[in-house]
Structure formats: structure tokens, C-alpha cells
Write a protein that holds these residues in place. Structure first.
Motif, PDB file in Angstrom:
ATOM      1  N   VAL A 211       0.834  -1.198   0.000  1.00 43.07           N
ATOM      2  CA  VAL A 211       0.000   0.000   0.000  1.00 43.07           C
ATOM      3  C   VAL A 211       0.870   1.250   0.000  1.00 43.07           C
ATOM      4  O   VAL A 211       0.620   2.206  -0.750  1.00 43.07           O
ATOM      5  N   THR A 214       2.495   1.700  -3.552  1.00 39.98           N
ATOM      6  CA  THR A 214       1.574   2.146  -4.599  1.00 39.98           C
ATOM      7  C   THR A 214       1.113   3.586  -4.349  1.00 39.98           C
ATOM      8  O   THR A 214       0.873   4.332  -5.306  1.00 39.98           O
ATOM      9  N   CYS A 215       1.006   3.979  -3.077  1.00 42.25           N
ATOM     10  CA  CYS A 215       0.630   5.367  -2.789  1.00 42.25           C
ATOM     11  C   CYS A 215       1.743   6.332  -3.193  1.00 42.25           C
ATOM     12  O   CYS A 215       1.477   7.419  -3.725  1.00 42.25           O
ATOM     13  N   ARG A 218       2.227   5.582  -7.233  1.00 38.03           N
ATOM     14  CA  ARG A 218       0.993   5.529  -8.034  1.00 38.03           C
ATOM     15  C   ARG A 218       1.094   4.477  -9.142  1.00 38.03           C
ATOM     16  O   ARG A 218       0.481   4.594 -10.203  1.00 38.03           O
ATOM     17  N   ASP A 219       1.868   3.434  -8.862  1.00 31.39           N
ATOM     18  CA  ASP A 219       2.071   2.347  -9.836  1.00 31.39           C
ATOM     19  C   ASP A 219       1.022   1.265  -9.590  1.00 31.39           C
ATOM     20  O   ASP A 219       1.307   0.205  -9.032  1.00 31.39           O
ATOM     21  N   LEU A 220      -0.202   1.527 -10.024  1.00 29.42           N
ATOM     22  CA  LEU A 220      -1.273   0.549  -9.834  1.00 29.42           C
ATOM     23  C   LEU A 220      -1.106  -0.667 -10.722  1.00 29.42           C
ATOM     24  O   LEU A 220      -1.688  -1.732 -10.454  1.00 29.42           O
ATOM     25  N   LEU A 223      -0.159  -4.010  -9.134  1.00 34.78           N
ATOM     26  CA  LEU A 223      -1.168  -4.884  -8.538  1.00 34.78           C
ATOM     27  C   LEU A 223      -1.582  -5.993  -9.493  1.00 34.78           C
ATOM     28  O   LEU A 223      -1.928  -7.096  -9.070  1.00 34.78           O
ATOM     29  N   ARG A 224      -1.535  -5.703 -10.805  1.00 33.85           N
ATOM     30  CA  ARG A 224      -1.918  -6.718 -11.785  1.00 33.85           C
ATOM     31  C   ARG A 224      -0.809  -7.749 -11.984  1.00 33.85           C
ATOM     32  O   ARG A 224      -1.069  -8.804 -12.569  1.00 33.85           O
ATOM     33  N   THR A 320       2.918  -6.183 -19.221  1.00 31.51           N
ATOM     34  CA  THR A 320       1.918  -5.148 -19.368  1.00 31.51           C
ATOM     35  C   THR A 320       1.907  -4.678 -20.804  1.00 31.51           C
ATOM     36  O   THR A 320       2.829  -4.917 -21.569  1.00 31.51           O
TER      37      THR A 320
END
Length: 586
Positions: A211, A214-215, A218-220, A223-224, A320
């Protein structure tokens, strides 16, 4: 460009090198580390409470054959999950019972943490950084000391190091999709083992770090790439069977374990382990002492995204897609946030013990390895000179240890230990001087390797010297005379005291009297297995079967005036008595 000494040592006369070190020198260094790491496991007696407790739980587990319901002194003990005790019981089954067998699990966990950190650092920052990260972690005082104490904190920390390393390896841009999936599944398996080692913290800590990362980034897209559906299923496959079995056999388990041992332990001071917000600051500084000079470089590496690799947005290396490509993964920042998040989490807890912050050290070691790989000769020389000054100050201050005194440890034992502390600081000074000489003659890598080996040796000396205190504290010298009297099945009472070490040496559990101590939950569940009052003990002592009891000297003085007690043996902590005459003992 390499310094002159390093250019000279890199000449054609040495054909095989690894991380800039001749293979033969590398092999000798690894052998020396292994001998220090494993060769000293049985050199000290077990200390209470943790070492004796977990050694005895594993012994009872192996003796009874019950690997589901954890028991301590015959009572249900649900404060921790079983993985550490499983491994210790397996060690007993394979190698017999003893001190080194009781510590084998933590030594292997510490080594696994070193190996995992080396692998991750080498993948992201190069082979040299990987070797250096291993040197840093193995010689960090808190890490190598914890790897020689039989506690759950080290086992958890070794597993958590594997969690971090697997995550870092999975996210490298050159990792193929199948390899990425396999590394992430390994990460989830390690979290399952962590859940079996110390409960929900094995999932909460990695989740907290994720958490935070990613905060900040900002590399969401990260999560994938976690392969969460398959990973969660695998994690539950590892951890859930024991939780299901123990709850089925013991309906009281779930509330005690998750409410009392997790929520209330973290949010309250009910366990009397409170400390100020800065409680872990001196522990972290002392635990990383030989490498503190690297902190500025470690911060720069984390801030500037060292190891980060961008992508072109094509499918393959990162798994990705897109025309602009995802944000590059930042391994140094991940390590920094790992250390900071875990440090903050336990600093805010209402319950604090030194071992709680052990999981931060593998992340610090990876950052330190990357920093060392870039450190110049002048900077490293300054680091050595600073450590030489610290070693000299420590040597001058070591007589202070001889002045210590406490109710639990007489001054005479501290006086003996002070000599070992002085010897440890002599080794610190000597190895630092040797590292300075090697820096001039053979370059940084030889200097750093010798320095790390010397630090490990120095803190091993301090650890071995603690036997001057540890052996008398363990009560092991009382075991032989008590064994001559104690018979299988005979009651062994702990009158107002829970002795954590003697039951292991006697291979005989205690029956608690008057004070349940940390066995309160077990006595509530099985009240027939203890004596709740002194009067009940006096009655059993006078009218029950032959028995042996352990008492404090003060309790012995009080009770010996009420009932006959035949002294078997004694030390400053405990008196062992029988309710029948003992041959050869007055």
C-alpha cells in the motif's frame, strides 16, 4: 575507473573471479562464515524465556505426537502458530535433542534471509552488490545474534526476507512472464509460511508495504502483476489446514488467537511490553552499527530510483501492454519503504520487543549492498576510521559491564562477561585495522569482505561470552542432581514460578502452582492440570505421591517452615526440593 590496488588484483594471473573476488578467496570467506554461523550454535546454554519455551514446546510436540494442538508444560498454548516448533521438533527427530538442534531453525532462517537478499540484490544491482548485501546482512549485529537465539522473530524474519526477495525478482523487467508468475507464487507461499510462523503479521506487513509503495509511486499496474488469485489460493493451501484443524479440535482457539494475541496485543499494553515511540531507534542503529556510515548513500539510492528500468510498453518483460508503458518498478524505493513501514508499524504498537523489527534488516542490507558497490575508496576509508574510533571507545567503556547488577543476575556474572565484551571490541579494532591495510594493498572488495567477517567474529565472541551469564541462568547445572531423583510421571511443581529452561533440560514438564504466569489461558481451559493455591500445593505435597518442586529462594524460606522439604540442589534463582528424603543429600 578502478583504484590502483583493484586494477592490480584484476590482472590476468587470476582467471576465475566472482563479484570481483578470486574464487578461492570467495570460497574461503564463505567457509569462514559458515563455520562461525553454524559451528557456534551449541556453544551456549538456552536462555529464558523464549529459547527454553520454544525448545520445550517442540520437545513436547515430538514426545506426544500431537502436531496440531500446541502445548507448553502440558497446557494448551495458543500464543503462536506452529511452524517454528514444527521445524525444531523435526530437528530433534533427525539429530537428537540439544542446544544446537533447538537453534537450527533460526540459523537456517537467518541464512535463508542472507541468500534471498543476495539473490535479489544481484539481480537488480549486479553480482558485486549481491555479494556485498550478503556480507552486510550476515555481519549486522542484530541479524546474526538473532540467528543464534531460538525465537520466532528470526524464523519470521527469514521467511519475510524471502517474501521481499521473491517480489523483487518477479518484478525485474527482464523476467519472462512464466518466471514472473513463479516468483510471485513463491512470494505467496512464503507469506503462507509466515502466517504459520507468527500469524496475521505475515500478511499484514507485506500488505502495508505494498500500500505504501503504490501510494508513493501511483504504480497501480504492479497490482496486476501480483498474480493474486492463484497466489492467495496457494497461500491459503499452505496456512489454512492447521488453522482449521486446531480450531476444530479447540473451539476456544479462534477468539484467543485473533482477538487476544493479535488485536489486543497490538492496541494495548496488556502484556507489559510497552515502550516509547522511539523504542526501536537505538535497536535499529545498534543492530546495523558496522554499516551506519552507508545510510546517506542508501537514502540517495532510494530517492533517485537506483535499479529502476523503464519499458517501451510492449508485452513481455513486464507483462503489461500500452503505448506509453507502465511506470518502472523501483526496487530501491520498495526496500526503503519495506524498512520504514515495518519500523513504523511496530513503533506504533502497544507491545514492543527487540526482535519485532528484525524484518527491516534484509531490506537495509540490499540497499547497503547497492551503496557499497558504488562507494569510493576515500569514502570507505572514512567509514573504517569511524568504526575504529567506535571500537576503541567500546573497549575503553567495557569495564562498565563489570559494574552492572540486578535481581536476576548477580554482579559476579557481569564481571566475568565484561572480559568477553572487551575481547569483542579488540576484535572490532583488529579487523578494522586489517581492512584498512587490505584496502591499500588489495582494494575495496577484499577490505569489505575482511571487515564483514571480522564484525561477525567480534559479535560472535560477545555472544559466546554471554555463556558466563547464560549457563547459570539456564539452571542446567541443577539438571543432573534433579534427574537422579525425578522419575517419569512424577509431579514437577513450579511453585509461584514458571521456569522456562529446566523443563527442557530435565525432559519433564512443570505443573504450575499459584501463579499461572503466561500459561493462564491453558490453566483456564484445563484447570485440573494445575494447583491454583499454595494451600492446594501443601496438601498435595504432604498427602500426594512423591514429587519434586522448583521454588524461588524466598518462597522456599516461607514454605519450608510449613512442610518438610528436602533440598536437592539450588542456585541463586531457584531451589529444587523433594517431599521425600534424598539419598546423599543433607
Amino acid at each position: 575507473m578502478l583504484p590502483h590496488a583493484e586494477r592490480r588484483s584484476a590482472g590476468p594471473g587470476i582467471a576465475v573471479r566472482a563479484a570481483g573476488i578470486p574464487a578461492i578467496a570467495l570460497a574461503l570467506a564463505v567457509l569462514a562464515f559458515a563455520l562461525l554461523w553454524f559451528g557456534t550454535l551449541g556453544a551456549r546454554h538456552l536462555l529464558g524465556p523464549d529459547e527454553g519455551r520454544y525448545a520445550e514446546i517442540a520437545r513436547e510436540m515430538l514426545s506426544t505426537g500431537d502436531w496440531v494442538t500446541i502445548r507448553y508444560d502440558g497446557l494448551k498454548y495458543f500464543e503462536k502458530p506452529p511452524f517454528h516448533m514444527w521445524m525444531t521438533a523435526l530437528s530433534y527427530a533427525l539429530f537428537g535433542m540439544g542446544e544446537w538442534q533447538a537453534r537450527l531453525c533460526v540459523a537456517l532462517a537467518g541464512l535463508a534471509g542472507v541468500a534471498a537478499s543476495m539473490t535479489a540484490a544481484a539481480r537488480w544491482f549486479g553480482a558485486r552488490a549481491g555479494w556485498l548485501a550478503g556480507l552486510v546482512l550476515a555481519s549486522a549485529p542484530m541479524w546474526n545474534a538473532a540467528a543464534h537465539f531460538n525465537t520466532l522473530d528470526m524464523t519470521l524474519s527469514g521467511v519475510m526476507a524471502c517474501v521481499l526477495a521473491s517480489l523483487l525478482l518477479a518484478q525485474h523487467p527482464a523476467t519472462t512472464p512464466s518466471a514472473q508468475r513463479n516468483w510471485m507464487l513463491a512470494c505467496w507461499v512464503a507469506m503462507g509460511i509466515a502466517l504459520l510462523t507468527k500469524g496475521l503479521v505475515g500478511l499484514v506487513l507485506p500488505g502495508l508495504v505494498l500500500v505504501a509503495y503504490t501510494c508513493v509511486t501511483r504504480d497501480l499496474a504492479l497490482l496486476r502483476r501480483l498474480h493474486a488469485p492463484a497466489g492467495i489460493a496457494l497461500m491459503l493451501t499452505v496456512a489454512l489446514p492447521w488453522y482449521w484443524l486446531v480450531a476444530r479440535r479447540n473451539p476456544e482457539f479462534l477468539r484467543f488467537f485473533f482477538v487476544h494475541e493479535h488485536w489486543q496485543r497490538y492496541t494495548s499494553t496488556m502484556h507489559a511490553r510497552q515502550g516509547p515511540l522511539w523504542y526501536f531507534v537505538p535497536l535499529a542503529l545498534g543492530g546495523f552499527l558496522p554499516w551506519l556510515g552507508l545510510l546517506p548513500a542508501m537514502v540517495r539510492i532510494a530517492r533517485h530510483g537506483a535499479g529502476s528500468t523503464g519499458t517501451t510498453g510492449t508485452t513481455g518483460t513486464t507483462g503489461t501492454t500500452g503505448t506509453t508503458g507502465p511506470a518502472p518498478f523501483q526496487p530501491a524505493l520498495m526496500c526503503a519503504l519495506w524498512a520504514l513501514s515495518i519500523f513504523a508499524f511496530f513503533s506504533l504498537s502497544g507491545s514492543k520487543l527487540p526482535g519485532y523489527i528484525l524484518p527491516v534488516f534484509p531490506a537495509l542490507a540490499i540497499l547497503a549492498g547497492a551503496a557499497l558497490a558504488q562507494t569510493s575508496v576515500p569514502v570507505w576509508r572514512t567509514q573504517l576510521r569511524a568504526m575504529l574510533a567506535i571500537g576503541a571507545l567500546g573497549l575503553l567503556a567495557s569495564p562498565v559491564v563489570a559494574t552492572l547488577d540486578s535481581n536476576n543476575t548477580p554482579n559476579v556474572l557481569y564481571h566475568a562477561y565484561a572480559v568477553w565484551v572487551a575481547m569483542a571490541f579488540v576484535v572490532v579494532c583488529a579487523c578494522t585495522v586489517a581492512a584498512l591495510w587490505l584496502l591499500r594493498r588489495h582494494g575495496r572488495m577484499a577490505s569489505i569482505t575482511a571487515y564483514a567477517l571480522g564484525m561477525l567474529l567480534a559479535f560472535t565472541v560477545a555472544l559466546l561470552g554471554h555463556e558466563a551469564i547464560g549457563r547459570p541462568a539456564s539452571g542446567s547445572d541443577l539438571a543432573a542432581p534433579i534427574e537422579r531423583v525425578l522419575r517419569p510421571g512424577m509431579p514437577l511443581y513450579g511453585v509461584g514460578m514458571l521456569d522456562h529452561t529446566l523443563p527442557f533440560y530435565l525432559r519433564h514438564p512443570l505443573t504450575m502452582v499459584a501463579q499461572p504466569d503466561e500459561l493462564a489461558f491453558g490453566t483456564e481451559q484445563e484447570p485440573q492440570k494445575w494447583l491454583p493455591t499454595i494451600d492446594a500445593f501443601v496438601d498435595a505435597w504432604q498427602h500426594g505421591p512423591p514429587a519434586v518442586a522448583l521454588l524461588s529462594p524466598r518462597t522456599f524460606a516461607e514454605l519450608s517452615a510449613r512442610v518438610p522439604m528436602h533440598v536437592i540442589a539450588r542456585d541463586w534463582r531457584r531451589v529444587a526440593v523433594a517431599n521425600f528424603p534424598v539419598a546423599g543429600v543433607r
